[in-house]
Scaffold this motif. Structure first.
Motif, PDB file in Angstrom:
ATOM      1  N   ASN A   1      -3.367 -15.758  -0.458  1.00 27.53           N
ATOM      2  CA  ASN A   1      -2.388 -14.761  -0.020  1.00 27.53           C
ATOM      3  C   ASN A   1      -1.469 -15.282   1.074  1.00 27.53           C
TER       4      ASN A   1
ATOM      5  N   TRP B   1      -5.979  -7.329  -0.955  1.00 35.34           N
ATOM      6  CA  TRP B   1      -7.307  -6.753  -1.242  1.00 35.34           C
ATOM      7  C   TRP B   1      -7.170  -5.801  -2.417  1.00 35.34           C
ATOM      8  N   LYS B   2      -8.331  -5.410  -2.971  1.00 37.56           N
ATOM      9  CA  LYS B   2      -8.333  -4.467  -4.091  1.00 37.56           C
ATOM     10  C   LYS B   2      -8.937  -3.146  -3.628  1.00 37.56           C
ATOM     11  N   MET B   3      -8.312  -2.042  -4.058  1.00 38.16           N
ATOM     12  CA  MET B   3      -8.817  -0.719  -3.699  1.00 38.16           C
ATOM     13  C   MET B   3      -9.151   0.028  -4.982  1.00 38.16           C
ATOM     14  N   SER B   4     -10.340   0.653  -5.017  1.00 35.51           N
ATOM     15  CA  SER B   4     -10.807   1.247  -6.275  1.00 35.51           C
ATOM     16  C   SER B   4      -9.977   2.463  -6.682  1.00 35.51           C
ATOM     17  N   LEU B   5      -9.493   3.226  -5.701  1.00 33.99           N
ATOM     18  CA  LEU B   5      -8.813   4.485  -6.009  1.00 33.99           C
ATOM     19  C   LEU B   5      -7.287   4.368  -5.952  1.00 33.99           C
ATOM     20  N   THR B   6      -6.793   3.596  -5.024  1.00 30.15           N
ATOM     21  CA  THR B   6      -5.343   3.513  -4.815  1.00 30.15           C
ATOM     22  C   THR B   6      -4.917   2.048  -4.751  1.00 30.15           C
TER      23      THR B   6
ATOM     24  N   PHE C   1      -1.887  -8.900  -4.084  1.00 30.26           N
ATOM     25  CA  PHE C   1      -2.292  -8.002  -3.001  1.00 30.26           C
ATOM     26  C   PHE C   1      -3.453  -8.635  -2.234  1.00 30.26           C
TER      27      PHE C   1
ATOM     28  N   MET D   1       0.829  -1.208   0.000  1.00 35.47           N
ATOM     29  CA  MET D   1       0.000   0.000   0.000  1.00 35.47           C
ATOM     30  C   MET D   1       0.868   1.264   0.000  1.00 35.47           C
TER      31      MET D   1
ATOM     32  N   GLN E   1     -13.111   5.430  -0.880  1.00 40.54           N
ATOM     33  CA  GLN E   1     -13.035   4.466  -1.974  1.00 40.54           C
ATOM     34  C   GLN E   1     -13.659   3.147  -1.589  1.00 40.54           C
ATOM     35  N   HIS E   2     -13.706   2.251  -2.556  1.00 43.08           N
ATOM     36  CA  HIS E   2     -14.349   0.946  -2.373  1.00 43.08           C
ATOM     37  C   HIS E   2     -13.274  -0.136  -2.291  1.00 43.08           C
ATOM     38  N   ILE E   3     -13.341  -0.931  -1.247  1.00 49.28           N
ATOM     39  CA  ILE E   3     -12.373  -2.012  -1.050  1.00 49.28           C
ATOM     40  C   ILE E   3     -13.067  -3.345  -1.292  1.00 49.28           C
ATOM     41  N   ASP E   4     -12.365  -4.221  -1.982  1.00 48.26           N
ATOM     42  CA  ASP E   4     -12.929  -5.511  -2.391  1.00 48.26           C
ATOM     43  C   ASP E   4     -12.041  -6.621  -1.828  1.00 48.26           C
ATOM     44  N   LEU E   5     -12.569  -7.374  -0.865  1.00 45.79           N
ATOM     45  CA  LEU E   5     -11.816  -8.511  -0.313  1.00 45.79           C
ATOM     46  C   LEU E   5     -12.565  -9.811  -0.595  1.00 45.79           C
TER      47      LEU E   5
END
Lengths: 424, 400
Positions: B210, A370-375, A368, A31, B198-202
């Motif tokens: 992982n 997790w996935k973050m939409s902006l960063t 990673f 991150m 923002q939107h976090i996708d787990l």
């Protein structure tokens, strides 16, 4: 590439080794945090493997350790991407001076040495605080920094046992079983990363740093704490029930065609059961009293498992799963290494990262978390070779001159080649 | 007792294990967590036993009590227009919203990320699901068993000649919950610095991938598959779980320079022989080493074996059951457990903080799990400013 990531303003001096600490700082490096991984040339991170490993160990590319095996070990290389790798001997006086300068420019120090090791070198929290007043010092020995067991050591494999996880894992009527990984390690790593962020936020509001005492054992017990409550309520220890569920049936793993191929099926309500029966295509199951409801199915699990196994055994794993999912039955393939890398879902989501390491070539790594939409997460560079970023860190970050750095190299305070390695 | 995250406001729509563990970390660190539950039955995990009270099972399930400490419960029918409207009011002043519905559920409710973002641009939305918000399996149904398997952990757990095995605790879900906390904190820090949420996708299945570590790396690097090794460490001997007098212990033979201590502890001179001195040697003669260790192990008890190893610098362990954990001298010395009284479940010992920051404030704040809807009126009237009459009509309409 410019770092626009959320943690780019934070610098972490990372003295941790093996997995728990490195997983903590990996989550933060992914991150954008500036993680400086500091190793000793005498006792480098043992995840790099031995200086002269036996041939044929599969952790190396094509099982070839090569000339510098410590830079070619996959177990190390998967945990240290985008971290700065430096070497420093803390037992040498000039090394200590450099270390104190590093502390002065860092927001967080993380270590998972045996309890008290850093303190014996003169670096307890008070000392670090005198160098950097708002330092967040994360110390993560096996059992924490107080109590009768504080000097004891334990690895991830031991933590699984001491926290109760191993006790409740195993085949029916058989002994406890360890997981395929050392599960205590990432559990502590993730807890520690979360706490570091909470501490950084608290510091942003108050200007105050803190000492963060981590007992890897407490961290693991806390994750499964509901089991400790269950025991107090029921008086019954958790039972080892293999892949069955205490709540539902059928709930198990079933063999498919091919060698060591399996499918998991978990029915959690009546409609899923009816759907499973329809896919199996044996209408007599609908009218069989032994399977009439969940209580009945729980009682007749052995019979039920045999029946489902007889249906799955001649079929292809993915094929069964697709048919079951179309019918709304919870199920999934048991994926192996090659399956994971070829799986269409994980491919589409870029679950794994392909990274080109100069001494290894392009390889697949866990991505990673997790996935973050902006960063989104970024790989800035592959895991550092031993001491790879000495010049960057000592010159650009600390402002040491070339001649000062050369002197440190000549006196063995820093370098890029191991001078011995104890590993477990 | 302010807590480290005092002032952070979290709306928690999540159920079962994964989301609630994430929000438990927020709540016990002092954030305000409003747990939104469907009227009547609440979070389905309230139906998971054992129950401290059979007559009020909905308030007294063990995992519910544990995962929801320090939270507030508001019942709200978010399938109703009025319910959605109340939720949107809450979103205006929240920092984080956590949900673990199946993908598209939030959109279907009219609560998709775009809608939430329009209401509160700084909001962090944390979504946890089986396989993530995208990809061909996103709508697949799955339980812990299925997800643990698809993520690759199951194949490497168990005996080589036995079936792949799931770990007993729901670790894929709980582990995803841990990482969801780290992700949410990361996004919160960023939102506070930049004003952008923002939107976090787990994905729970991806949590497993992982933490695969060695299993994936070995295949990726050498093409050699990592397989099940039972209780022996991979490529190691005298490294794993062994039976003993009163249970099971973990024997860790390394590092090599400490191995001779094992011979001393176990009073078997043969174990000091040259052929067992190195990791490679022990692996070659693994069965012999086991046979030499076993008599002493079976003659001794787990805690004594653990301590004997530790006193000689070896990372021995033992397989602790729940009673062992409650009685563990180390945990008691560190005052790890927190006694919490609950009007229905009574007083129980709750496992305490996973990590101990030593600060001048109390970093963690522990209060018992809420009764279903315990804080509904408070939040709706006091916080959101609805009148008592409006609240009564919400209740009459089944919205709360």
């Amino acid at each position: 590439m410019e770092n626009t990531q959320p943690l780019k303003n934070y610098r972490i001096l990372d003295l941790s080794r093996i997995w728990a600490g490195p997983y903590c700082t990996k989550l933060m490096a992914d991150m954008g945090a500036q993680v400086i991984k500091m190793e000793s040339l005498r006792v480098y991170d043992s995840h790099r493997g031995p200086v002269t490993p036996a041939p044929g160990i599969a952790a190396y590319p094509d099982a070839e350790p090569g000339d510098e095996p410590w830079n070619r070990n996959g177990w190390f290389n998967c945990l240290h991407m985008s971290k700065y790798g430096i070497s420093l001997e803390l037992t040498e006086e000039p090394g200590r001076n450099v270390f104190e300068e590093l502390v002065s420019i860092s927001d967080v120090v993380v270590e998972n040495f045996r309890q008290g090791s850093l303190e014996r070198l003169g670096y307890d929290y008070e000392k670090l605080k005198s160098i950097r007043p708002d330092i967040i010092y994360v110390s993560m020995p096996a059992f924490g920094n107080s109590g009768p067991w504080k000097g004891y050591v334990a690895y991830g494999i031991g933590q699984e046992q001491l926290c109760g996880m191993a006790h409740m894992t195993g085949y029916e009527n058989d002994g406890p079983m360890k997981s395929g990984i050392n599960h205590g390690d990432p559990i502590t790593g993730s807890h520690a990363a979360g706490l570091v962020l909470a501490a950084l936020r608290y510091r942003r509001k108050t200007g105050k740093g803190m000492f963060v005492d981590v007992s890897q054992q407490e961290s693991a017990v806390s994750l499964i704490g509901g089991e400790v409550i269950s025991y107090q309520i029921s008086g019954a220890e958790p039972e080892r029930i293999g892949n069955h569920s205490p709540y539902f049936a059928p709930h198990n793993i079933y063999p498919c065609s091919g060698d060591d191929r399996w499918v998991t099926i978990a029915v959690t309500n009546e409609s899923e059961w009816q759907n499973l029966v329809n896919v199996i295509g044996d209408p007599t199951l609908h009218s069989n009293d032994a399977f009439a409801n969940n209580d009945q199915r729980m009682q007749h699990q052995t019979e039920l498992d045999t029946l489902i196994s007889n249906w799955t055994i001649s079929q292809e794993m993915y094929d069964i799963v697709h048919r079951l999912q179309e019918a709304g039955v919870p199920s999934g393939p048991v994926l192996r290494g090659p399956d994971l890398l070829e799986d269409p879902h994980f491919s589409e989501r870029n679950t794994f990262n392909n990274v080109n390491h100069p001494q290894v070539g392009p390889k697949w790594y866990p991505g990673f978390a997790w996935k973050m939409s902006l960063t989104p997460g970024q790989v800035h560079w592959p895991a550092p070779t031993l001491g790879q970023h000495n010049h960057t860190v000592y010159n650009e970050f600390l402002g040491l001159t070339d001649s000062e750095i050369t002197k440190l190299e000549e006196t063995g305070v820093i370098g890029t080649k191991p001078t011995g390695s104890r590993i477990i | 007792m302010p807590g480290l995250l005092e002032g952070v406001k979290v709306i928690d729509l999540s159920r079962y294990f994964s989301g609630p563990y994430c929000t438990k970390l927020f709540a016990t660190l002092g954030a305000e967590v409003i747990k939104i539950e469907p009227p009547h039955n609440g979070d389905p995990i309230r139906g998971y036993g054992p129950f401290a009270s059979e007559t009020s099972s909905i308030e007294s399930g063990a995992w519910f009590l544990y995962l929801n400490t320090s939270k507030q419960s508001v019942t709200l029918d978010i399938k109703s227009q009025q319910g959605i409207s109340i939720l949107k009011d809450l979103v205006k002043s929240a920092d984080i919203l956590v949900e673990n519905f199946s993908p598209n559920t939030m959109e279907a409710l009219g609560l998709g990320y775009d809608v939430l973002h329009d209401i509160n641009p700084q909001l962090v939305v944390t979504s946890i699901s089986n396989y993530g918000q995208t990809g061909p399996y996103k709508d697949w149904k799955g339980t812990e068993l299925n997800l643990y398997a698809t993520g690759g952990l199951m194949n490497i757990t168990g005996e080589p000649e036995g079936t792949p095995l799931k770990e007993g605790a729901p670790l894929a879900q709980l582990g995803t919950g841990q990482n969801a906390f780290v992700a949410s904190m990361t996004a919160l820090m960023y939102a506070e610095e930049t004003g952008s949420g923002q939107h976090i996708d787990l994905a729970i299945a991806e949590y497993a991938t992982n933490v695969l570590e060695n299993a994936l790396m070995q295949y990726s690097y050498s093409g050699e598959e990592y397989s099940r090794v039972g209780n022996r460490g991979y490529g190691r001997a005298a490294w794993g779980i062994y039976p003993c007098g009163d249970g099971y212990v973990g024997i860790i033979a390394g590092p090599d320079q400490n191995w001779p201590e094992v011979s001393t502890i176990m009073e078997r001179e043969e174990l000091a022989e040259e052929k067992y001195a190195s990791r490679q040697g022990r692996l070659l003669y693994a069965d012999e080493v086991d046979a030499l260790m076993l008599p002493w192990l079976l003659d001794n008890n787990k805690v004594d074996i653990f301590k004997a190893g530790q006193e000689h610098g070896l990372g021995f362990s033992f397989v602790a059951n729940m009673q062992d954990i409650l009685e563990m001298e180390q945990l008691q010395a560190r005052k790890y457990f927190v006694d919490l009284d609950h009007p229905i479940a009574g007083t129980l010992k709750y496992p305490g903080p996973p990590i101990n920051p030593r600060t001048d404030i109390s970093a963690w704040v522990y209060t018992r799990a809420p009764l279903l809807g315990e804080n509904t009126e408070d939040i709706i009237c006091e916080r959101l400013g609805y009148s008592h009459e409006a609240f009564l009509s919400f209740r009459a309409d089944g919205v709360v």
